[in-house]
Design a protein around this motif. Sequence first.
Motif, PDB file in Angstrom:
ATOM      1  N   TRP A  24      40.285  32.913  49.003  1.00 29.75           N
ATOM      2  CA  TRP A  24      41.454  33.780  48.907  1.00 29.75           C
ATOM      3  C   TRP A  24      42.298  33.720  50.180  1.00 29.75           C
ATOM      4  O   TRP A  24      41.768  33.696  51.287  1.00 29.75           O
ATOM      5  CB  TRP A  24      41.015  35.219  48.647  1.00 29.75           C
ATOM      6  CG  TRP A  24      42.149  36.146  48.412  1.00 29.75           C
ATOM      7  CD1 TRP A  24      42.717  36.998  49.322  1.00 29.75           C
ATOM      8  CD2 TRP A  24      42.871  36.348  47.199  1.00 29.75           C
ATOM      9  NE1 TRP A  24      43.744  37.691  48.750  1.00 29.75           N
ATOM     10  CE2 TRP A  24      43.859  37.317  47.443  1.00 29.75           C
ATOM     11  CE3 TRP A  24      42.773  35.785  45.929  1.00 29.75           C
ATOM     12  CZ2 TRP A  24      44.742  37.750  46.466  1.00 29.75           C
ATOM     13  CZ3 TRP A  24      43.651  36.218  44.955  1.00 29.75           C
ATOM     14  CH2 TRP A  24      44.626  37.183  45.231  1.00 29.75           C
ATOM     15  N   TYR A  76      42.023  34.800  38.103  1.00 28.78           N
ATOM     16  CA  TYR A  76      41.838  34.031  39.329  1.00 28.78           C
ATOM     17  C   TYR A  76      40.428  33.450  39.365  1.00 28.78           C
ATOM     18  O   TYR A  76      39.447  34.159  39.192  1.00 28.78           O
ATOM     19  CB  TYR A  76      42.058  34.925  40.545  1.00 28.78           C
ATOM     20  CG  TYR A  76      41.581  34.354  41.869  1.00 28.78           C
ATOM     21  CD1 TYR A  76      42.101  33.168  42.373  1.00 28.78           C
ATOM     22  CD2 TYR A  76      40.608  35.009  42.623  1.00 28.78           C
ATOM     23  CE1 TYR A  76      41.663  32.656  43.583  1.00 28.78           C
ATOM     24  CE2 TYR A  76      40.176  34.503  43.829  1.00 28.78           C
ATOM     25  CZ  TYR A  76      40.703  33.334  44.308  1.00 28.78           C
ATOM     26  OH  TYR A  76      40.272  32.821  45.510  1.00 28.78           O
ATOM     27  N   CYS A  77      40.348  32.133  39.561  1.00 29.61           N
ATOM     28  CA  CYS A  77      39.042  31.503  39.762  1.00 29.61           C
ATOM     29  C   CYS A  77      39.201  30.324  40.717  1.00 29.61           C
ATOM     30  O   CYS A  77      40.303  29.938  41.090  1.00 29.61           O
ATOM     31  CB  CYS A  77      38.393  31.092  38.451  1.00 29.61           C
ATOM     32  SG  CYS A  77      39.155  29.707  37.613  1.00 29.61           S
ATOM     33  N   VAL A  78      38.080  29.764  41.084  1.00 34.85           N
ATOM     34  CA  VAL A  78      38.032  28.654  42.029  1.00 34.85           C
ATOM     35  C   VAL A  78      37.393  27.451  41.338  1.00 34.85           C
ATOM     36  O   VAL A  78      36.424  27.602  40.597  1.00 34.85           O
ATOM     37  CB  VAL A  78      37.212  29.055  43.281  1.00 34.85           C
ATOM     38  CG1 VAL A  78      37.034  27.872  44.223  1.00 34.85           C
ATOM     39  CG2 VAL A  78      37.866  30.230  43.994  1.00 34.85           C
ATOM     40  N   TYR A 119      48.291  35.915  41.468  1.00 39.20           N
ATOM     41  CA  TYR A 119      47.253  36.779  40.886  1.00 39.20           C
ATOM     42  C   TYR A 119      47.591  38.222  41.242  1.00 39.20           C
ATOM     43  O   TYR A 119      47.169  38.742  42.280  1.00 39.20           O
ATOM     44  CB  TYR A 119      45.873  36.356  41.414  1.00 39.20           C
ATOM     45  CG  TYR A 119      45.668  34.859  41.330  1.00 39.20           C
ATOM     46  CD1 TYR A 119      45.486  34.238  40.102  1.00 39.20           C
ATOM     47  CD2 TYR A 119      45.692  34.064  42.476  1.00 39.20           C
ATOM     48  CE1 TYR A 119      45.324  32.854  40.005  1.00 39.20           C
ATOM     49  CE2 TYR A 119      45.527  32.684  42.390  1.00 39.20           C
ATOM     50  CZ  TYR A 119      45.355  32.100  41.159  1.00 39.20           C
ATOM     51  OH  TYR A 119      45.206  30.733  41.073  1.00 39.20           O
ATOM     52  N   GLU A 174      33.553  31.807  39.472  1.00 31.83           N
ATOM     53  CA  GLU A 174      34.174  33.116  39.296  1.00 31.83           C
ATOM     54  C   GLU A 174      33.435  34.204  40.062  1.00 31.83           C
ATOM     55  O   GLU A 174      33.755  35.375  39.927  1.00 31.83           O
ATOM     56  CB  GLU A 174      34.231  33.454  37.808  1.00 31.83           C
ATOM     57  CG  GLU A 174      35.097  32.477  37.031  1.00 31.83           C
ATOM     58  CD  GLU A 174      35.239  32.836  35.572  1.00 31.83           C
ATOM     59  OE1 GLU A 174      36.147  33.628  35.259  1.00 31.83           O
ATOM     60  OE2 GLU A 174      34.441  32.323  34.755  1.00 31.83           O
ATOM     61  N   LYS A 224      35.256  33.381  45.574  1.00 34.01           N
ATOM     62  CA  LYS A 224      36.658  33.793  45.487  1.00 34.01           C
ATOM     63  C   LYS A 224      37.140  34.348  46.827  1.00 34.01           C
ATOM     64  O   LYS A 224      38.253  34.050  47.265  1.00 34.01           O
ATOM     65  CB  LYS A 224      36.824  34.829  44.367  1.00 34.01           C
ATOM     66  CG  LYS A 224      36.674  34.220  42.970  1.00 34.01           C
ATOM     67  CD  LYS A 224      36.550  35.246  41.879  1.00 34.01           C
ATOM     68  CE  LYS A 224      37.832  35.928  41.554  1.00 34.01           C
ATOM     69  NZ  LYS A 224      37.785  36.708  40.297  1.00 34.01           N
ATOM     70  N   ILE A 263      42.323  39.846  44.452  1.00 31.11           N
ATOM     71  CA  ILE A 263      41.146  38.983  44.408  1.00 31.11           C
ATOM     72  C   ILE A 263      40.271  39.235  43.180  1.00 31.11           C
ATOM     73  O   ILE A 263      39.574  38.354  42.701  1.00 31.11           O
ATOM     74  CB  ILE A 263      40.334  39.107  45.713  1.00 31.11           C
ATOM     75  CG1 ILE A 263      39.395  37.927  45.868  1.00 31.11           C
ATOM     76  CG2 ILE A 263      39.613  40.440  45.779  1.00 31.11           C
ATOM     77  CD1 ILE A 263      38.824  37.792  47.250  1.00 31.11           C
ATOM     78  N   THR A 269      42.237  26.609  43.911  1.00 38.00           N
ATOM     79  CA  THR A 269      42.402  27.836  43.137  1.00 38.00           C
ATOM     80  C   THR A 269      43.134  27.496  41.845  1.00 38.00           C
ATOM     81  O   THR A 269      43.917  26.544  41.791  1.00 38.00           O
ATOM     82  CB  THR A 269      43.231  28.895  43.894  1.00 38.00           C
ATOM     83  OG1 THR A 269      44.528  28.359  44.171  1.00 38.00           O
ATOM     84  CG2 THR A 269      42.567  29.281  45.199  1.00 38.00           C
TER      85      THR A 269
END
Length: 137
Positions: free
Chosen positions: A97, A114-116, A105, A88, A93, A109, A46
């Motif tokens: 999460w 917030y991104c991966v 964040y 995204e 996500k 979620i 993350t």
Amino acid sequence: MDKEQAFAFISEQKTAFLGSVNENGFPMIRAMLAPRKIEENQIYFTTNTSSNKIKHYSSNQKACVYFYKRGRFKYQGLGIIGTIEICEDMPTKEMIWQEGDTKYYKKGIGDPDYCVLKFTCIEAEYYCDFKKERFVF
């Protein structure tokens, strides 16, 4: 060391060091929290969408990640080269999460910050007891 042993080693570590190439062509390394998920040849992290590494990976997907374990008399290191995909989408996500992520964040979620990062492994080098082993994923 093989792929399964590498992923077992990674899952024991609390910190990862993730490398990118900046806009001037120089490598940048930063400490990251442990990966959230490991499956097939992918390792998921993350991060903040607003971070500089997102800019780096947007223009150059080449990446490396390094994990290490330092014991009293033994040092083990695992460096992996691969590529990064910025995810995204909501299914990815949601998959990554965890409760408590609102610490980073605030909007949950759906937070736009917030991104991966999905790191796809290509090749690795394992170091232990003055010996190196290379393997391909």
